[in-house]
Design a protein around this motif. Structure first.
Motif, short mmCIF file in Angstrom:
data_model
loop_
_atom_site.label_atom_id
_atom_site.label_comp_id
_atom_site.label_asym_id
_atom_site.label_seq_id
_atom_site.Cartn_x
_atom_site.Cartn_y
_atom_site.Cartn_z
N MET A 680 15.51 -10.23 -16.52
CA MET A 680 16.20 -10.95 -15.44
C MET A 680 17.70 -11.11 -15.65
N ILE A 681 18.23 -10.44 -16.69
CA ILE A 681 19.69 -10.37 -16.80
C ILE A 681 20.15 -9.08 -16.13
N ASP A 682 19.49 -8.00 -16.44
CA ASP A 682 19.93 -6.70 -15.90
C ASP A 682 19.38 -6.42 -14.51
N ALA B 26 16.14 -12.22 -43.26
CA ALA B 26 16.20 -13.54 -42.63
C ALA B 26 17.29 -13.52 -41.57
N LYS B 27 17.13 -14.37 -40.56
CA LYS B 27 18.12 -14.48 -39.48
C LYS B 27 18.58 -15.91 -39.37
N LEU B 28 19.88 -16.08 -39.16
CA LEU B 28 20.38 -17.41 -38.87
C LEU B 28 20.09 -17.73 -37.42
N SER B 33 20.20 -18.70 -28.25
CA SER B 33 20.16 -18.10 -26.91
C SER B 33 20.15 -16.59 -26.97
N ASP B 34 20.57 -16.04 -28.08
CA ASP B 34 20.48 -14.60 -28.26
C ASP B 34 19.30 -14.26 -29.17
N LEU B 35 19.21 -14.95 -30.29
CA LEU B 35 18.20 -14.60 -31.31
C LEU B 35 16.77 -14.69 -30.77
N ASN B 108 25.31 -25.13 -22.96
CA ASN B 108 24.97 -26.40 -23.62
C ASN B 108 24.40 -26.21 -25.01
N VAL B 109 23.90 -25.02 -25.33
CA VAL B 109 23.34 -24.80 -26.68
C VAL B 109 24.08 -23.70 -27.43
N ALA B 110 24.67 -22.76 -26.70
CA ALA B 110 25.28 -21.59 -27.35
C ALA B 110 26.47 -22.00 -28.20
N CYS B 167 30.75 -4.28 -27.19
CA CYS B 167 30.67 -5.62 -27.78
C CYS B 167 30.42 -6.61 -26.65
N PRO B 168 29.32 -7.36 -26.71
CA PRO B 168 28.98 -8.21 -25.57
C PRO B 168 29.70 -9.56 -25.56
N SER B 169 30.36 -9.89 -26.64
CA SER B 169 30.91 -11.25 -26.75
C SER B 169 32.16 -11.41 -25.89
N MET B 205 31.39 -7.07 -39.75
CA MET B 205 31.77 -6.95 -41.15
C MET B 205 31.03 -7.90 -42.09
N LEU B 206 30.11 -8.70 -41.55
CA LEU B 206 29.44 -9.66 -42.41
C LEU B 206 28.52 -8.95 -43.40
N ALA B 207 28.59 -9.39 -44.65
CA ALA B 207 27.63 -8.88 -45.63
C ALA B 207 26.31 -9.62 -45.43
N GLU B 210 26.36 -13.39 -45.69
CA GLU B 210 27.51 -14.11 -45.15
C GLU B 210 27.26 -14.72 -43.78
N MET B 211 28.02 -15.76 -43.52
CA MET B 211 28.03 -16.34 -42.18
C MET B 211 29.44 -16.80 -41.83
N ILE B 212 29.67 -16.93 -40.53
CA ILE B 212 30.96 -17.47 -40.10
C ILE B 212 30.87 -18.99 -40.18
N LEU B 229 40.37 -12.24 -17.24
CA LEU B 229 39.62 -11.81 -16.06
C LEU B 229 38.36 -11.08 -16.52
N LYS B 230 37.24 -11.43 -15.90
CA LYS B 230 35.97 -10.79 -16.28
C LYS B 230 35.36 -10.20 -15.02
N PHE B 231 35.07 -8.94 -15.08
CA PHE B 231 34.46 -8.29 -13.91
C PHE B 231 32.95 -8.16 -14.12
N ASP B 238 25.78 -12.83 -15.84
CA ASP B 238 26.12 -11.46 -16.20
C ASP B 238 27.09 -11.33 -17.37
N PHE B 239 26.81 -10.33 -18.19
CA PHE B 239 27.77 -9.91 -19.20
C PHE B 239 28.87 -9.12 -18.50
N ALA B 240 30.01 -9.05 -19.16
CA ALA B 240 31.14 -8.35 -18.55
C ALA B 240 30.85 -6.86 -18.39
N ASP C 57 11.24 -16.23 -19.58
CA ASP C 57 10.97 -16.48 -20.99
C ASP C 57 12.06 -15.94 -21.90
N GLU C 58 13.30 -15.83 -21.39
CA GLU C 58 14.38 -15.34 -22.25
C GLU C 58 15.74 -15.91 -21.88
N GLY C 59 15.74 -17.05 -21.20
CA GLY C 59 17.02 -17.72 -20.98
C GLY C 59 17.77 -17.36 -19.72
#
Ligand SMILES: Cc1cc2nc3c(=O)[nH]c(=O)nc-3n(C[C@@H](O)[C@@H](O)[C@H](O)COP(=O)(O)OP(=O)(O)OC[C@H]3O[C@@H](n4cnc5c(N)ncnc54)[C@H](O)[C@@H]3O)c2cc1C
Ligand code: SF4
Ligand code: FES
Ligand code: FES
Lengths: 763, 328, 174
Positions: A680-682, B26-28, B33-35, B108-110, B167-169, B205-207, B210-212, B229-231, B238-240, C57-59
């Motif tokens: 539902m994002i794409d 392991a994952k942080l 919202s992404d993980l 609110n959480v990201a 890069c989605p950020s 570049m994180l080993a 490592e974490m930020i 500006l984001k299209f 939506d991501f850019a 189910d994914e935000g």
């Protein structure tokens, strides 16, 4: 004629409102049944392949797993539009996401893990996605029995003359008479997904050898008795509905999820719940038909269409859910829009290797219109005719005839929609905004405005049979027995209003039985726009019948004839003598009731109508299109519930409707056969942040044949929109566009701003 | 979701030691919202054995002014960045950027750290395992990239070799424009790293351990105009498709300094060096903006279905130069 | 340090949902909460609070929106084990616990028929609730922005905007 009704035409509370706003409404995913197992489906990674081997040993050994089924051990049930060609599980897969194996386990998590332990070996086959490629002699054959991947025409669904093409008059004669002739290809092939919020879901429970109970989110649960019982070996199905978290047509056939759950329940002897995930919903469930027309149109200077001919190529994907039925209705609807004496429009339904198409808010009509109107537009442009005038001239009028889905010639006895068109145009400001073909309404730097218009109508308000009982209880209550599922239109509440109005009972004293085929008579379901007219008429007849019986019982008590009586608030009166009254209980007693029966027989003589005007703004430097304003105009005879109606008409934006012209599409990687945007994002849908201005024009010209003179329009809200937007964008940028959706890449391309020399990979 | 061991880290040291001990398995988890989506769809070749909650680490969610500039803790939520007067005053471009991310509930959480470290959104990479199995590709140690011959309308138009995911950020684009520097902690201590150098073609570049921990933004010149500006096809969610962030310092109408960063066009945010150089010393006008826009796309090498992104890059660059302020 | 030295999350978990405390054992048993469970799953499958809906189910759709410490969040992307210290409010928690009276927002949704199928409605109400708590008299544009993460495919959006604005007016907002 009474026009000041007690409930009809006034806003009343939805009967289910309290449950909805408090979260108490129980959708299928909220239900559990004691002892229930959870089902899961292993899905195919390949678009076309033979299964060489399946090993389920490991999966079966996982603790908590109760059944693992493959094509070798499921019952031989077959479904799909005729001849039935879809098995629950098959030794061949025909699209990515097709079911390969089924698991039932104690928890969802265990079922999910078990799925991953099944080992399958495939022999890949070449796949095909384009309808014309699929018909080539060297194309891979998706079903042995369907030559050139073309499904046979349907010859029975709607009677022996089921409409499968439009052949009327003499095309050559029309060609000779035309002042302008245009020829071209127009397509609507982005196969949008209806995407209701609730994913398909079901609980199936087998008792003994031939009794199956099914709880489901289905738009027409009672239809399982009609469609599924014969396909499943003549068993008896008890079908229980729950509120549907929207369907937009897609959860009508429903065998795609009911049959796997039933097979698992049969194998385990336990109830099995199967709810799709959203990715399964998007990648392996119903999408719209693909539609492409190679056509030719002849037109006179005054906008008279002299002929229309062509091939209508319909892409149904991996199987036909009901595609041949849909083209029958689509062909009928084309004639409603176009008074044309000479036709030769030949549809073909073609299979390809992607998830199957089926019914989606409409039944072939939107798909046909979205390709047909752009073709007509080419002719209008040549003849320099204002499209509003064209639609006004050409939409079916009382006295005109058309072949409907049953192949019979019907003569329109409905409304003349000229006034709706004029009122809509006036509200929109069409005259001021329309600058001619391919001319923007306004230009402001990079931003260009354009306007467009589309129409649609269906003669389905009286399609198919409905039956209902209305029971009057002695304590002054009316109970409607009818398997009408609530799927968002508010129709269950609206039907209660009709009964309350007939019996002059407070609305709070009108009740509905649960949707359960065990206690209710036959109901095809609220499909098309038949709820108000077809279902409404059956229920009204039942209420009238019950009232007649009540008066017959009570007339002797007053020493009058039944015709002298009237009722309100659960009391019976002698007309003109308000003092002489008795409660229903005097006639029915506390142990008694009277049961009225009502039945509706099909009637295709009253087309409904919708015209949609749209204004867009295009940024020609980015290719972005914004929908600025939408005006929908129609005539409904009589409004039953104003908020339900506005909700339905506003719905023109969603469910694969207008926005399928802008950004809704199913994107398939044709090398892998996979749908890339099954999330539902794409998969793009309209958000609160970007709502266009919306205005609705609703006329009320009374219609004969319904006690409250009302007809339905819910289904058709979406269909005129996409072609209206296509026209608006073409006008805004001054370039004719014949393809959807109008994403920035397409717009920039049309504007010549995408430099082909810069391409790197092959197209 | 498949199981994993779960830890609530109480300190950066605990988190990094756990990362080291699990040797990449392991994952942080910050805002999740992404993980959580990554885990649910089982898109990774190796499902993590452990998830380490870092929200339980105190002190990493503050926004402070210090001598070096503005310091933002990695666990600061996007909503707090948007509402911070300090950010609004000093780096409005970051506020604007954060505002365009996802939806109110997600903001609110990201967290800022999570936004910078989020996994790619390439739809081949993200293809859910449940519909015929996840898709292997270069980025997952496979041998091909499916985007090049496939559906690449949202992919990179420059600067990519093996993997064409962008890069989605969004915040990375603004932070690069602001010349921000990350503080990165590992089991062996901390180091700093400019955001501009953080991303690599296949990740960052994180080993492993490592974490930020924070992001430091050197105090921008108060005279500098910041813009973003984001299209997208739709404003929320939506991501850019393309984004541009700029920080331009004008001296009496003449461009004294310019940083112009392109987002969603490459595996990393891209500095439009040629455009920046060109603008310096020029008077800003429609013509100079147009020329800078042309220069921003020099060297682009689009794929079969994303040439249109070039046109959008040009338009956005022109518009950030012309608008000169934070309009989105 | 190795993982054995740093202890995994506590073996029990207490959730505060709609003002009531619920304790769970962490684990994989039928009545336990697994570290991999999302809050949405726990609310629905362990506490029977099925008013919180799961769609994407994914935000991405907002159907699972609940309040966490007063803010609208998506329960499908939160791990239950990480919600221990928080105050959670679901759609079931909006009614007055004593009188059973509906929240004015719920009543306004009824009055405006601000739903069609109703599947998206609990999530939309929770997002709107969070907005009104923070901003009792929002403009129409502010409501649109606050609900921009909530999917409504039936397009009840226009009625929803009317309902939220009307509730705000009644609640003392301008
Ligand atoms: C519907 C939707 C829409 C979205 N739209 C956008 C958008 O428009 N723009 C955008 O930029 N993003 C968008 N996102 C991505 C969104 O998840 C991020 O913006 C968010 O900021 C990630 O933060 P988080 O704290 O939730 O990350 P998490 O999910 O907790 O973490 C993400 C990744 O980063 C790692 N990580 C987290 N914190 C750190 C740290 N301090 N050090 C090292 N690694 C760390 C995690 O291990 C994980 O791998 C969207 C997401 C969704 C679901
Ligand atoms: S772009 Fe990168 S992530 Fe996407 S398929 Fe290619 S290699 Fe994989
Ligand atoms: S179900 Fe949680 S956001 Fe869609
Ligand atoms: S009311 Fe059906 S999705 Fe909103």
């Amino acid at each position: 004629m009474i026009t000041d009704y007690r409930y009809i035409g006034k806003p009343t509370l939805r009967k289910d409102a309290f449950d909805i706003v408090t979260g108490k409404a129980k959708f299928i995913s909220d239900l559990t049944v004691p002892g229930m197992l959870y089902g899961k489906i292993l899905r195919s990674p390949l678009p076309h392949a033979l299964i060489k081997s399946i090993n389920t040993t490991e999966a079966k050994l996982l603790p908590g797993v109760k059944a693992v089924l493959t094509y070798k051990d499921v019952p031989d049930w077959k479904a799909g539009a005729r001849p039935q060609h879809v098995r629950v599980l098959d030794s061949k897969v025909r699209y990515v996401g097709q079911a390969v194996a089924l698991v039932a386990a104690e928890t969802e998590k265990i079922a999910e893990e078990a799925i991953r332990l099944i080992k399958v070996e495939y022999e890949p086959l070449p796949a095909v996605y384009d309808v014309e490629e699929a018909m080539q002699p060297d194309a891979p054959l998706i079903y042995e029995q369907f030559n050139a991947n073309v499904l046979p025409p349907e010859s029975r669904a709607f009677g022996p003359r089921t409409l499968q093409e439009i052949v009327i008059g003499d095309v050559d004669k029309g060609l000779a008479e035309a002042d302008f002739v245009v020829e071209g290809t127009c397509a609507y092939e982005n196969i949008p997904n209806p995407l209701p919020p609730e994913t398909p879901g079901v609980i199936a429970s087998w008792e003994g050898a031939d009794n199956l109970t099914v709880w489901s989110a289905s738009q027409g649960p009672h239809m399982f008795k009609v469609t599924l019982q014969p396909l499943m070996g003549g068993i008896n199905i008890r079908s229980i509905g729950s509120p549907v978290g929207a369907s937009y047509g897609s959860k009508y056939m429903s065998w795609q999820f009911v049959m796997p759950a039933a097979a698992l329940s049969k194998a385990t002897g336990k109830p099995v719940k199967l709810c799709f995930k959203k990715s399964e919903h998007l990648a392996a469930f119903t999408v719209r038909l693909g539609s492409r027309i190679h056509g030719k149109v002849g037109m006179k200077k005054d906008g008279t269409v002299t002929f229309l001919s062509g091939d209508w190529l319909v892409n149904t994907g991996a199987f036909s859910e009901c595609a041949q039925f849909m083209i029958a209705v689509g062909c009928g609807e084309a004639q409603l829009m176009l008074r044309c004496p000479n036709w030769s429009l030949k549809p073909k339904v073609i299979c390809t290797n992607r998830t199957a198409s089926g019914q989606v808010r409409g039944f072939g009509g939107q798909e046909l219109k979205c390709a047909l109107i752009p073709l007509l537009t080419m002719a209008m442009e040549k003849a320099n005719i204002d499209p509003v005038n064209f639609f006004k001239k050409n939409y079916v009028k009382p006295g005109d005839g058309y072949y409907w889905r049953d192949g019979e010639w019907w003569v329109c006895q409905g409304t003349d929609y000229t006034r709706a068109i004029e009122k809509g145009a006036e509200t929109f400001g069409w005259k001021e905004k329309w600058q001619g073909w391919l001319k923007p309404t306004a230009v402001d730097g990079a931003r260009r405005r354009g306007v467009g218009v589309g129409v649609h109508g269906n003669a389905d308000i009286g399609e198919d049979v409905s039956e209902a009982f209305v029971r009057l209880d002695g304590d002054g209550k009316a109970i409607i027995h009818c398997s009408l599922a609530e799927h968002g239109t508010g129709q269950r509440s609206n039907i209660c209003k009709m009964v309350a109005e007939v019996l002059q009972l407070p609305l709070e004293r009108v009740f509905f039985t649960p949707v359960d085929s065990l206690v209710n008579p036959v109901e095809i379901g609220p499909v098309g726009s038949r709820g108000t007219y077809a279902i409404g008429n059956a229920v009204i007849a039942a209420a009238e019948d019950a009232q007649r019986q009540l008066f017959e019982k009570m007339a002797p008590l007053f020493k009058v004839t039944p015709e002298d009586l009237e009722t309100s608030e659960g009391m019976v009166y002698v007309k003109g003598k308000p003092g002489a009254k008795l409660p229903w209980s005097k006639g029915l007693h506390y142990y008694g009731a009277c049961l009225g029966r009502g039945r509706f027989e099909p009637d295709f003589s009253k087309p409904n109508f919708m015209i949609v005007f749209s204004e867009v703004e295009v940024d020609v430097e980015t290719g972005k299109v914004d929908l600025i304003r939408v005006v929908c105009a129609t005539d409904v005879g009589q409004v039953i519930d104003p908020p339900s109606l506005t909700n339905q008409l506003n719905g023109c934006l969603g469910s694969g409707g207008i926005d399928s012209a802008l950004f809704e599409e199913t994107i398939i990687d044709k090398r892998l056969g996979r749908i890339m945007n099954a999330n539902m994002i794409d998969y793009k849908w309209r958000t609160f942040a970007e709502l266009p201005e919306m205005e609705l024009v609703v006329l009320e010209t009374p219609v004969a044949g319904h006690r409250f003179h009302a007809i339905g329009v819910g289904e058709i809200a979406t269909a005129p929109g996409p072609s209206a937007v296509l026209m608006a964008v073409s006008n805004a940028i001054g370039v004719r566009l014949n393809d959807y959706p109008l994403t920035p890449d397409r717009i920039l391309n049309a504007l010549g701003k995408v430099n082909a020399a810069k391409r790197r990979g092959k197209q | 979701m498949k199981n994993f061991a779960h830890y609530n880290a109480r300190s950066v040291a605990e988190a990094t030691h756990l990362l080291a001990a699990y040797e990449g398995k392991a994952k942080l988890n910050a805002g999740g919202s992404d993980l959580i989506g990554v885990l649910k769809d089982r898109i990774l070749p190796d499902y993590p054995e452990a998830v380490i909650n870092i929200k339980t680490i105190p002190g990493l969610n503050t926004i402070e002014e210090n001598d070096g500039g503005i310091n933002i803790g990695a666990l600061t939520k996007l909503v707090d960045i948007i509402n911070s007067p300090l950010i609004k005053k000093n780096c409005p471009v970051l506020k604007e950027t954060a505002r365009t991310v996802a939806s109110p509930q997600i903001r609110n959480v990201a967290t800022l750290g999570g936004n910078l470290c989020q996994d790619t959104r390439c739809w081949y990479y993200r293809y859910p395992d449940g519909i015929g199995g996840m898709i292997k590709c270069f980025r997952k140690g496979g041998k091909t990239c499916h985007a090049v011959p496939g559906e690449n309308q949202y992919h990179a138009i420059m600067g990519a070799k093996k993997c064409f995911a962008v890069c989605p950020s969004d915040t990375a684009v603004a932070l690069t424009a602001l010349g921000a520097v990350l503080t990165v902690a590992g089991t062996k201590g901390t180091r700093t790293l400019p955001v501009e150098e953080f991303y690599t073609p296949l990740g960052n570049m994180l080993a492993l351990d490592e974490m930020i921990t924070s992001v430091n933004i050197p105090k921008p010149d108060p005279a500098a105009e910041q813009a973003f500006l984001k299209f997208t096809l739709r404003k929320p969610i939506d991501f850019a498709i393309v984004s541009v962030a700029s920080v331009i310092t004008l001296d009496q109408g003449i461009c004294a300094d310019a940083r112009i960063i392109l987002g969603a066009v490459a595996p990393t945010p891209v500095r439009a060096h040629k455009a920046e150089e060109y603008l310096k010393g020029k008077k800003l006008s429609d013509d100079t903006a147009a020329e800078a826009a042309m220069l921003a796309t020099v060297g682009a090498n689009p794929l079969s279905k994303n040439i249109y992104k070039l046109e959008i890059v040009k338009t956005l660059v022109k518009r950030v130069i012309n608008s000169g302020s934070c309009l989105s | 340090m190795t993982p054995t030295q740093i202890k995994p999350s506590l073996p029990t978990l207490t959730l505060n949902v709609n003002g009531k405390l619920h304790s769970f054992m962490l684990g994989e048993g039928l009545h336990e909460v697994s570290p991999s469970h999302t809050l949405a799953y726990t609310l629905r499958e362990r506490l029977g609070l099925t008013g919180t809906k799961i769609s994407c189910d994914e935000g991405a759709c907002g159907c699972c929106t609940v309040l966490m410490d007063g803010k609208a969040v998506l329960s499908c992307i939160l791990l239950t084990v990480e919600c221990g210290e928080k105050e959670i409010v679901t759609i079931e928690g909006l009614e007055d616990p004593e009188t059973g009276e509906l929240d004015p927002l719920q009543q306004s949704f009824i009055d405006h028929t601000a739903f069609q199928c109703g599947f998206c409605t609990p999530g939309i109400i929770m997002s709107a609730k969070a907005l009104l708590v923070e901003n009792p008299s929002p403009t129409r544009d502010e409501v649109k922005e606050a609900l921009s993460g909530n999917f409504c495919r039936c397009i009840s959006n226009y009625h929803v905007l009317d309902a939220v604005i009307a509730a705000a007016r009644k609640g003392g907002g301008e």
